[in-house]
Design a protein around this motif. Structure first.
Motif, PDB file in Angstrom:
ATOM      1  N   ALA A 117       3.866   0.463 -12.013  1.00 38.61           N
ATOM      2  CA  ALA A 117       3.585  -0.004 -10.662  1.00 38.61           C
ATOM      3  C   ALA A 117       3.098  -1.456 -10.652  1.00 38.61           C
ATOM      4  CB  ALA A 117       2.539   0.889 -10.001  1.00 38.61           C
ATOM      5  N   VAL A 118       2.313  -1.811 -11.671  1.00 34.82           N
ATOM      6  CA  VAL A 118       1.740  -3.165 -11.735  1.00 34.82           C
ATOM      7  C   VAL A 118       2.724  -4.157 -12.341  1.00 34.82           C
ATOM      8  CG1 VAL A 118      -0.078  -4.575 -12.788  1.00 34.82           C
ATOM      9  CG2 VAL A 118      -0.640  -2.337 -11.815  1.00 34.82           C
ATOM     10  N   GLY A 119       3.370  -3.775 -13.439  1.00 33.85           N
ATOM     11  CA  GLY A 119       4.328  -4.657 -14.086  1.00 33.85           C
ATOM     12  C   GLY A 119       3.678  -5.657 -15.021  1.00 33.85           C
ATOM     13  N   PRO A 159       0.797  -1.232   0.000  1.00 38.81           N
ATOM     14  CA  PRO A 159       0.000   0.000   0.000  1.00 38.81           C
ATOM     15  C   PRO A 159       0.826   1.277   0.000  1.00 38.81           C
ATOM     16  CG  PRO A 159       0.015  -0.984   2.188  1.00 38.81           C
ATOM     17  CD  PRO A 159       0.672  -1.976   1.273  1.00 38.81           C
ATOM     18  N   ASN A 160       2.119   1.180   0.298  1.00 38.22           N
ATOM     19  CA  ASN A 160       2.973   2.374   0.390  1.00 38.22           C
ATOM     20  C   ASN A 160       3.914   2.517  -0.792  1.00 38.22           C
ATOM     21  OD1 ASN A 160       1.986   3.068   3.061  1.00 38.22           O
ATOM     22  ND2 ASN A 160       3.182   1.334   3.813  1.00 38.22           N
ATOM     23  N   VAL A 161       3.566   1.903  -1.916  1.00 38.16           N
ATOM     24  CA  VAL A 161       4.441   1.954  -3.085  1.00 38.16           C
ATOM     25  C   VAL A 161       4.677   3.408  -3.498  1.00 38.16           C
ATOM     26  CG1 VAL A 161       2.533   1.755  -4.734  1.00 38.16           C
ATOM     27  CG2 VAL A 161       4.819   1.008  -5.384  1.00 38.16           C
ATOM     28  N   GLU A 162       5.918   3.695  -3.905  1.00 38.99           N
ATOM     29  CA  GLU A 162       6.249   5.065  -4.304  1.00 38.99           C
ATOM     30  C   GLU A 162       5.536   5.420  -5.599  1.00 38.99           C
ATOM     31  OE1 GLU A 162      10.183   5.814  -6.175  1.00 38.99           O
ATOM     32  OE2 GLU A 162      10.617   3.727  -5.612  1.00 38.99           O
ATOM     33  N   THR A 163       5.337   6.711  -5.817  1.00 39.56           N
ATOM     34  CA  THR A 163       4.589   7.178  -6.980  1.00 39.56           C
ATOM     35  C   THR A 163       5.488   7.283  -8.210  1.00 39.56           C
ATOM     36  OG1 THR A 163       2.984   8.378  -5.641  1.00 39.56           O
ATOM     37  CG2 THR A 163       3.247   9.086  -7.922  1.00 39.56           C
TER      38      THR A 163
END
Length: 322
Positions: free
Chosen positions: A138-140, A118-122
């Motif tokens: 972000a998803v890959g 939930p804290n993935v960087e933008t």
């Protein structure tokens, strides 16, 4: 509001009634065309996405990813019987930093979900001269799986490769490959600078069996001309307004309505059952530690069990094993 067979012309009076009834609540509109076999499902999911953001303490891009997945799962409930307890689970397993993304929705319009990180960087990218979230990064790369539970027999499961990681295109690819339904899918979540979800929603447009080539070509032309869903929602366009854009040149008829909400089915009883499945020795260790908190992945709610409660659970387990 439960699903209602409406088949009402989408005139100004009907639009006024929808605005007065739903006001700022999340809801979806299912519509068809009078002249041909076309269908559209448009959802506004701003509030439920904000609820998800707060429950999971999501970073801005995580809120955008999960928000798209939640709206996508709701759109896919078009594959279920409306108003029932049938449900489906959308699982996105990519190799990007956000990790696993899960959204589950039922045919009544209730949805829940979570992301692994939930804290993935933008991450941002340039598109049309504007900076936007780089959802694909972000998803890959990986797979999208849809599991449909009709309430009888074994759930139906189907997987396809992620074609873009943008989620909307991936759902469209799933509908084409697994359901043999060519579809246009649009999803969007706009997050303010303070991290709050400003608008969110999506639409699904598709030809039904019997649609003419001319109608399909017109639908494709309309979808290409439509601005991003977040632009429309920010302009205060409502789902029924977006239906009119999708069906420009046709006479849209309202088929069904669905109020939408973030709702989890977790409870302390369900959490207790997960403890009952543990070996006796593990439960004894938890008793020594003075208790344990069980956290629901879907909504972040924590259920605490004291040492006394764990002792009662242990006795229940022993009796059940005899």
């Amino acid at each position: 509001m439960e699903r209602k067979e409406l088949l009402k012309d989408l005139d100004q009076q009907v639009k006024n009634d929808l605005e007065n009834y739903f006001k700022d609540r999340d809801y979806g509109v299912i519509a068809v065309t009078k002249e041909d076999a076309l269908r559209a499902f448009v959802v506004r999911t701003t509030n439920l996405c904000e609820v998800a953001r707060l429950k999971h303490k999501l970073s801005p891009i995580a809120a955008a990813v999960l928000g798209r997945a939640l709206a996508g799962a709701l759109l896919l409930t078009s594959l279920l019987k409306h108003g029932t307890n049938q449900r489906l689970l959308l699982r996105i397993e990519g190799d990007g930093p956000i990790g696993l993304v899960v959204a589950e929705a039922n045919a009544k319009g209730e949805v829940r979900g979570f992301v692994e990180n939930p804290n993935v960087e933008t991450f941002v990218k340039e598109a049309d001269g504007k900076k936007k979230f780089d959802i694909a990064r972000a998803v890959g790369k990986g797979t999208l799986t849809v599991i449909k539970d009709f309430g009888f027999g074994k759930p139906y499961e189907s997987s396809v490769p992620l074609v873009s990681g943008e989620i909307a295109e991936d759902i469209a690819y799933y509908l084409l490959k697994s359901e043999q339904i060519p579809s246009a899918v649009s999803l969007g979540v706009l997050v303010n600078e303070d991290g709050k979800v400003e608008v969110a929603g999506g639409f699904l447009a598709q030809p039904l069996p019997g649609a003419t080539d001319k109608a399909i070509e017109k639908l494709e032309e309309n979808v290409r001309k439509i601005p991003p869903i977040t632009t429309l929602l920010k302009e205060c366009k409502r789902p029924e307004d977006i239906v009119e854009l999708i069906f420009d040149g046709f006479s849209p008829q309202l088929l069904a309505l669905k109020e939408l909400s973030f709702r989890c089915r977790c409870s302390k009883e369900i959490a207790k059952n997960s403890i009952l499945m543990l070996p006796e020795e593990e439960i004894k260790e938890l008793i020594k530690e003075g208790g344990v908190s069980i956290k629901c992945n879907f909504c972040g709610t924590e259920y605490f069990f004291s040492a006394k409660e764990l002792e009662e659970i242990l006795q229940e387990k022993k009796q059940g094993d005899n």
